[in-house]
Design a protein around this motif. Sequence first.
Motif, PDB file in Angstrom:
ATOM      1  N   THR A  85       0.835  -1.209   0.000  1.00  0.00           N
ATOM      2  CA  THR A  85       0.000   0.000   0.000  1.00  0.00           C
ATOM      3  C   THR A  85       0.868   1.257   0.000  1.00  0.00           C
ATOM      4  O   THR A  85       0.514   2.267  -0.606  1.00  0.00           O
ATOM      5  CB  THR A  85      -0.973  -0.009   1.198  1.00  0.00           C
ATOM      6  OG1 THR A  85      -1.627  -1.281   1.251  1.00  0.00           O
ATOM      7  CG2 THR A  85      -2.017   1.084   1.073  1.00  0.00           C
ATOM      8  N   CYS A  86       2.011   1.198   0.652  1.00  0.00           N
ATOM      9  CA  CYS A  86       2.944   2.332   0.603  1.00  0.00           C
ATOM     10  C   CYS A  86       3.401   2.581  -0.828  1.00  0.00           C
ATOM     11  O   CYS A  86       3.486   3.724  -1.277  1.00  0.00           O
ATOM     12  CB  CYS A  86       4.163   2.071   1.484  1.00  0.00           C
ATOM     13  SG  CYS A  86       3.881   2.480   3.199  1.00  0.00           S
ATOM     14  N   GLU A  87       3.688   1.494  -1.552  1.00  0.00           N
ATOM     15  CA  GLU A  87       4.089   1.653  -2.956  1.00  0.00           C
ATOM     16  C   GLU A  87       2.974   2.305  -3.760  1.00  0.00           C
ATOM     17  O   GLU A  87       3.195   3.236  -4.519  1.00  0.00           O
ATOM     18  CB  GLU A  87       4.447   0.285  -3.554  1.00  0.00           C
ATOM     19  CG  GLU A  87       5.857  -0.134  -3.179  1.00  0.00           C
ATOM     20  CD  GLU A  87       6.146  -1.600  -3.457  1.00  0.00           C
ATOM     21  OE1 GLU A  87       5.339  -2.269  -4.151  1.00  0.00           O
ATOM     22  OE2 GLU A  87       7.180  -2.087  -2.968  1.00  0.00           O
ATOM     23  N   GLU A  88       1.746   1.829  -3.531  1.00  0.00           N
ATOM     24  CA  GLU A  88       0.605   2.375  -4.262  1.00  0.00           C
ATOM     25  C   GLU A  88       0.394   3.868  -3.963  1.00  0.00           C
ATOM     26  O   GLU A  88       0.111   4.659  -4.847  1.00  0.00           O
ATOM     27  CB  GLU A  88      -0.646   1.581  -3.877  1.00  0.00           C
ATOM     28  CG  GLU A  88      -1.861   1.975  -4.667  1.00  0.00           C
ATOM     29  CD  GLU A  88      -3.122   1.332  -4.101  1.00  0.00           C
ATOM     30  OE1 GLU A  88      -3.049   0.245  -3.487  1.00  0.00           O
ATOM     31  OE2 GLU A  88      -4.191   1.961  -4.268  1.00  0.00           O
ATOM     32  N   PHE A  89       0.533   4.235  -2.698  1.00  0.00           N
ATOM     33  CA  PHE A  89       0.310   5.630  -2.306  1.00  0.00           C
ATOM     34  C   PHE A  89       1.576   6.490  -2.467  1.00  0.00           C
ATOM     35  O   PHE A  89       1.554   7.678  -2.199  1.00  0.00           O
ATOM     36  CB  PHE A  89      -0.142   5.704  -0.840  1.00  0.00           C
ATOM     37  CG  PHE A  89      -1.613   5.441  -0.624  1.00  0.00           C
ATOM     38  CD1 PHE A  89      -2.136   4.159  -0.743  1.00  0.00           C
ATOM     39  CD2 PHE A  89      -2.477   6.478  -0.293  1.00  0.00           C
ATOM     40  CE1 PHE A  89      -3.486   3.917  -0.543  1.00  0.00           C
ATOM     41  CE2 PHE A  89      -3.832   6.248  -0.087  1.00  0.00           C
ATOM     42  CZ  PHE A  89      -4.336   4.960  -0.214  1.00  0.00           C
ATOM     43  N   ASP A  90       2.653   5.822  -2.862  1.00  0.00           N
ATOM     44  CA  ASP A  90       3.932   6.505  -3.014  1.00  0.00           C
ATOM     45  C   ASP A  90       4.370   7.209  -1.721  1.00  0.00           C
ATOM     46  O   ASP A  90       4.727   8.386  -1.729  1.00  0.00           O
ATOM     47  CB  ASP A  90       3.870   7.499  -4.194  1.00  0.00           C
ATOM     48  CG  ASP A  90       5.265   7.889  -4.666  1.00  0.00           C
ATOM     49  OD1 ASP A  90       6.222   7.141  -4.350  1.00  0.00           O
ATOM     50  OD2 ASP A  90       5.398   8.936  -5.327  1.00  0.00           O
ATOM     51  N   ILE A  91       4.272   6.461  -0.619  1.00  0.00           N
ATOM     52  CA  ILE A  91       4.798   6.982   0.640  1.00  0.00           C
ATOM     53  C   ILE A  91       5.873   6.025   1.145  1.00  0.00           C
ATOM     54  O   ILE A  91       5.838   4.836   0.829  1.00  0.00           O
ATOM     55  CB  ILE A  91       3.766   7.119   1.794  1.00  0.00           C
ATOM     56  CG1 ILE A  91       2.363   6.654   1.395  1.00  0.00           C
ATOM     57  CG2 ILE A  91       3.744   8.509   2.387  1.00  0.00           C
ATOM     58  CD1 ILE A  91       1.347   6.823   2.514  1.00  0.00           C
ATOM     59  N   ASP A  92       6.786   6.568   1.897  1.00  0.00           N
ATOM     60  CA  ASP A  92       7.896   5.784   2.416  1.00  0.00           C
ATOM     61  C   ASP A  92       7.427   4.952   3.620  1.00  0.00           C
ATOM     62  O   ASP A  92       6.907   5.497   4.592  1.00  0.00           O
ATOM     63  CB  ASP A  92       9.012   6.762   2.808  1.00  0.00           C
ATOM     64  CG  ASP A  92      10.205   6.036   3.366  1.00  0.00           C
ATOM     65  OD1 ASP A  92      10.487   4.923   2.880  1.00  0.00           O
ATOM     66  OD2 ASP A  92      10.841   6.563   4.293  1.00  0.00           O
ATOM     67  N   SER A  93       7.618   3.641   3.543  1.00  0.00           N
ATOM     68  CA  SER A  93       7.103   2.769   4.599  1.00  0.00           C
ATOM     69  C   SER A  93       7.803   3.017   5.948  1.00  0.00           C
ATOM     70  O   SER A  93       7.188   2.876   7.006  1.00  0.00           O
ATOM     71  CB  SER A  93       7.227   1.300   4.197  1.00  0.00           C
ATOM     72  OG  SER A  93       8.557   0.991   3.887  1.00  0.00           O
ATOM     73  N   THR A  94       9.060   3.408   5.898  1.00  0.00           N
ATOM     74  CA  THR A  94       9.759   3.710   7.163  1.00  0.00           C
ATOM     75  C   THR A  94       9.130   4.930   7.832  1.00  0.00           C
ATOM     76  O   THR A  94       8.890   4.953   9.047  1.00  0.00           O
ATOM     77  CB  THR A  94      11.252   3.992   6.896  1.00  0.00           C
ATOM     78  OG1 THR A  94      11.801   2.861   6.234  1.00  0.00           O
ATOM     79  CG2 THR A  94      12.001   4.248   8.186  1.00  0.00           C
ATOM     80  N   MET A  95       8.817   5.922   6.997  1.00  0.00           N
ATOM     81  CA  MET A  95       8.162   7.131   7.491  1.00  0.00           C
ATOM     82  C   MET A  95       6.817   6.785   8.156  1.00  0.00           C
ATOM     83  O   MET A  95       6.469   7.323   9.213  1.00  0.00           O
ATOM     84  CB  MET A  95       7.934   8.059   6.285  1.00  0.00           C
ATOM     85  CG  MET A  95       7.490   9.432   6.634  1.00  0.00           C
ATOM     86  SD  MET A  95       8.792  10.287   7.519  1.00  0.00           S
ATOM     87  CE  MET A  95       7.915  11.795   7.885  1.00  0.00           C
TER      88      MET A  95
END
Length: 348
Positions: free
Chosen positions: A274-284
């Motif tokens: 889902t992070c990839e889909e939303f283009d957000i950094d998973s660590t963040m």
Amino acid sequence: MLEDKNQARTSLSELGEFGLINHITKHFTLKQTSTVKGIGDDAAVLEASEQQTLITTDLLVEGVHFDLSYMPLKHLGYKSVMVNLSDVYAMNGSAEQITVSIAVSNRFPLEAIEELYAGIQLACETYGVDLIGGDTTSSTKGILISVTAIGKVNKEDVVYRSGAKDTDLIVVSGDLGGAYLGLQVLEREKQVFQVNPNNQPDLDNYSYIIERQLKPEARKDIPKLLQELGVKPTAMIDISDGLSSEIMHICSQSKVGCKIYEDKIPLDPQVISTCEEFDIDSTMVALSGGEDYELLFTVSIDDYDKIKANPHLTVVGHITEQAAGMNLVTRANQEIELKAQGWNALQS
Ligand code: ADP
Ligand code: MG
């Protein structure tokens, strides 16, 4: 998500305050031996014990802490109990009673309050806590819920935020970031729905993270597990605001620093996709996303063998001396200073 126009709507004023209290609380039963008297008198009565008493309160306000357009009231009831039990478990204790106070506007029918209490009751039954009282009043706008949890802990078992020592290992239960991402999915669906109410969302790919947001579970099992493993944490806190701000609480109260290793942070595969889909950094998301209600704790390095293979626990770093600061070691082996951004930082 849609309000069902055919649903029964009984106005709260038909019942009156006492009728309402009686109606919503009559299905609750008492199970804890320490509960002498629950609902029905001027105050509840609890039996004193040799153990120390833990008391914690949280206040949840509509529009601030939850949005009823995607938060069903039953889930809201359940979650409002969970956030409090989580605080009791974070002291390494067990929860025994709760009180629940609500303020509701007359926009809510009785059936809505029944739903809320169905969630509270499910939480009480699942976690073995007694509902022993509360207060009920009206509000001019919206709904507000305050839960207080009461628990116990052996004097020698209580764990504060302040006991972490240099070289201690930093451990988290479960995985992180799911609840925040679940909220992002729900908010996106809400906007889609507002544009086209006939658009039925397909949420199958997000089931885990949505559940993390709507039906979090407090980690009652962790204090028990630690006891079985013969491990007493040196410091502990529950993760309500993201790993970053919680480890900073431990560090500042313990007067130590820390190193968190990015590649060690536990993430569910659904969080990663889902992070990839939303283009957000998973660590963040793990560092600053809120509401996971996992436990974060430190243990002596001597206890490493006792916890290392446990599927519920992940070592994410270690404590350092205070002068070294609070740092994240990235996958590229760079050290960057941790910031307590909380999840608002993700909302840019
Ligand atoms: P008082 O006038 O003494 O404040 P109330 O009429 O408000 O008493 O409450 C009567 C009983 O019902 C008390 O035992 C109280 O703790 C309980 N009670 C009131 N509201 C709630 C609620 N929302 N949930 C659970 N128990 C409640
Ligand atoms: Mg009252």
